[in-house]
Design an enzyme around this catalytic site. Sequence first.
Site, PDB file in Angstrom:
ATOM      1  N   ARG A   1     -10.650  -1.799   7.177  1.00 32.18           N
ATOM      2  CA  ARG A   1      -9.734  -2.729   7.764  1.00 32.18           C
ATOM      3  C   ARG A   1      -9.380  -2.145   9.182  1.00 32.18           C
ATOM      4  NH1 ARG A   1      -4.594  -0.311   9.019  1.00 32.18           N
ATOM      5  NH2 ARG A   1      -3.335  -0.061   7.456  1.00 32.18           N
TER       6      ARG A   1
ATOM      7  N   MET B   1      -6.643   2.723  18.733  1.00 28.30           N
ATOM      8  CA  MET B   1      -6.359   2.361  17.131  1.00 28.30           C
ATOM      9  C   MET B   1      -5.817   3.863  16.497  1.00 28.30           C
ATOM     10  SD  MET B   1      -7.695  -0.379  17.005  1.00 28.30           S
ATOM     11  CE  MET B   1      -7.587  -0.518  15.319  1.00 28.30           C
ATOM     12  N   GLY B   2      -5.391   4.626  17.205  1.00 25.42           N
ATOM     13  CA  GLY B   2      -4.707   6.006  16.498  1.00 25.42           C
ATOM     14  C   GLY B   2      -3.367   5.915  16.647  1.00 25.42           C
ATOM     15  N   THR B   3      -2.539   5.396  17.508  1.00 24.63           N
ATOM     16  CA  THR B   3      -1.029   5.362  17.449  1.00 24.63           C
ATOM     17  C   THR B   3      -0.450   4.381  16.504  1.00 24.63           C
ATOM     18  OG1 THR B   3      -1.409   5.721  19.868  1.00 24.63           O
ATOM     19  CG2 THR B   3       0.895   5.037  19.004  1.00 24.63           C
ATOM     20  N   ASP B   4       0.175   5.026  15.400  1.00 21.28           N
ATOM     21  CA  ASP B   4       0.640   4.325  14.402  1.00 21.28           C
ATOM     22  C   ASP B   4       1.859   4.988  13.782  1.00 21.28           C
ATOM     23  OD1 ASP B   4      -0.287   6.721  13.218  1.00 21.28           O
ATOM     24  OD2 ASP B   4      -1.368   5.622  11.600  1.00 21.28           O
TER      25      ASP B   4
ATOM     26  N   SER C   1      -5.211  11.196  16.855  1.00 22.06           N
ATOM     27  CA  SER C   1      -3.995  11.421  16.556  1.00 22.06           C
ATOM     28  C   SER C   1      -3.149  12.150  17.663  1.00 22.06           C
ATOM     29  CB  SER C   1      -3.933  12.150  15.155  1.00 22.06           C
ATOM     30  OG  SER C   1      -4.467  13.451  15.380  1.00 22.06           O
TER      31      SER C   1
ATOM     32  N   GLN D   1     -12.381   8.425  10.837  1.00 23.37           N
ATOM     33  CA  GLN D   1     -12.322   7.163  11.296  1.00 23.37           C
ATOM     34  C   GLN D   1     -13.309   6.510  11.987  1.00 23.37           C
ATOM     35  OE1 GLN D   1     -10.486   4.397   9.691  1.00 23.37           O
ATOM     36  NE2 GLN D   1     -11.567   3.029  10.950  1.00 23.37           N
TER      37      GLN D   1
ATOM     38  N   LYS E   1       0.948  -1.197  -0.034  1.00 21.59           N
ATOM     39  CA  LYS E   1       0.065  -0.097   0.055  1.00 21.59           C
ATOM     40  C   LYS E   1       0.891   1.190   0.048  1.00 21.59           C
ATOM     41  CE  LYS E   1      -2.395   1.768   3.627  1.00 21.59           C
ATOM     42  NZ  LYS E   1      -3.456   1.868   4.588  1.00 21.59           N
TER      43      LYS E   1
ATOM     44  N   ASN F   1     -14.351  14.026  23.216  1.00 22.32           N
ATOM     45  CA  ASN F   1     -13.619  14.420  22.044  1.00 22.32           C
ATOM     46  C   ASN F   1     -13.265  16.020  22.499  1.00 22.32           C
ATOM     47  OD1 ASN F   1     -12.503  14.086  19.171  1.00 22.32           O
ATOM     48  ND2 ASN F   1     -13.591  16.117  18.904  1.00 22.32           N
TER      49      ASN F   1
END
Length: 321
Positions: free
Chosen positions: A110, A219-222, A199, A138, A67, A159
């Site tokens: 995904r 799910m946000g820490t990449d 983020s 997301q 990708k 939020n």
Amino acid sequence: MIILPEKEIASLIGRAEAFTAVERVFASMAKGDAYNFPVVREAIGHADALYGFKSGFDRSSLALGLKSGGCWPGNADKGLTNHQSTIFLFDADTGRVKAAVGGNLLTALRTAAASAVSIRHLAPKGAKTLGMIGAGHQSTFQMRAALEQRAFERVIGWNQHPERLDRLTAVAAEAGLPFEKVSLDRLGGEADVIITITSSFDPILKDAQVTGGTHIACMGTDTVGKQEVESALVARATAFTDEVSQSLSLGECQHAAREGLISETDITPIGDVINGRHSGRTSDDELTLFDGTGVGLQDLAVAASVVELALEKGKAITVDF
């Protein structure tokens, strides 16, 4: 060569197919049948963009590819999604290009499927309250996928900009559930399942705020430096992830590991739970955490699935390449 434009993806694949593809590839990874190649992710010095590649190979499905894409923060002003990506699949037997697939919706599906897989296998069976931290693009994908995994009775959310939670209120209404904006103290104390999808580079959810038997999907820490939950919370939880090495290097577990609170042996691949090699949650009072770092094999799995569906439905565009 098969070409599947972004505009065609939504008519071909949905949450159920994405869930199956991601669950299967996590299982394959844990067996050692599939592996990711090193991630390339760089600031390109133009348009404030981050650009990179995720790639890998699954010997069980023969999915091979990459990708290519990243984040262009200024895209929202142009009416475009900030995250842009394209997935390329190759024939594992010959190396010839097999397909070019629009990757924006697939990335959202995904990513949501990964947290949903963790909820299916790790959340308390009697979970009734879903907690959402973050209300970006997301978040709606995450929430819809999560609501299918347990008989939730309500959703609560937080939020940084509370007015943006209206999009989650709408999703809850679709599901016939009440939604309430709450403080982080209330969210950590009342939610049976918590999804963090931000983020942030500073911990939002603190250890003291989470009580009882809860499952947290981070799910946000990449990226190196990002952090959504306090390190002590990660250390207290029974930790699972998509890929251990990536969890330690750029996922939510990076900070607890750097501080010496956890080590590699404290993190279990979610595929081991899927394959029955790990029991997963052992009691309703246990705190579990899934570090969803996002791996290239997830992208290849959903792309391969959508190509198969396009061929079955006669919607594949083919060119001589």
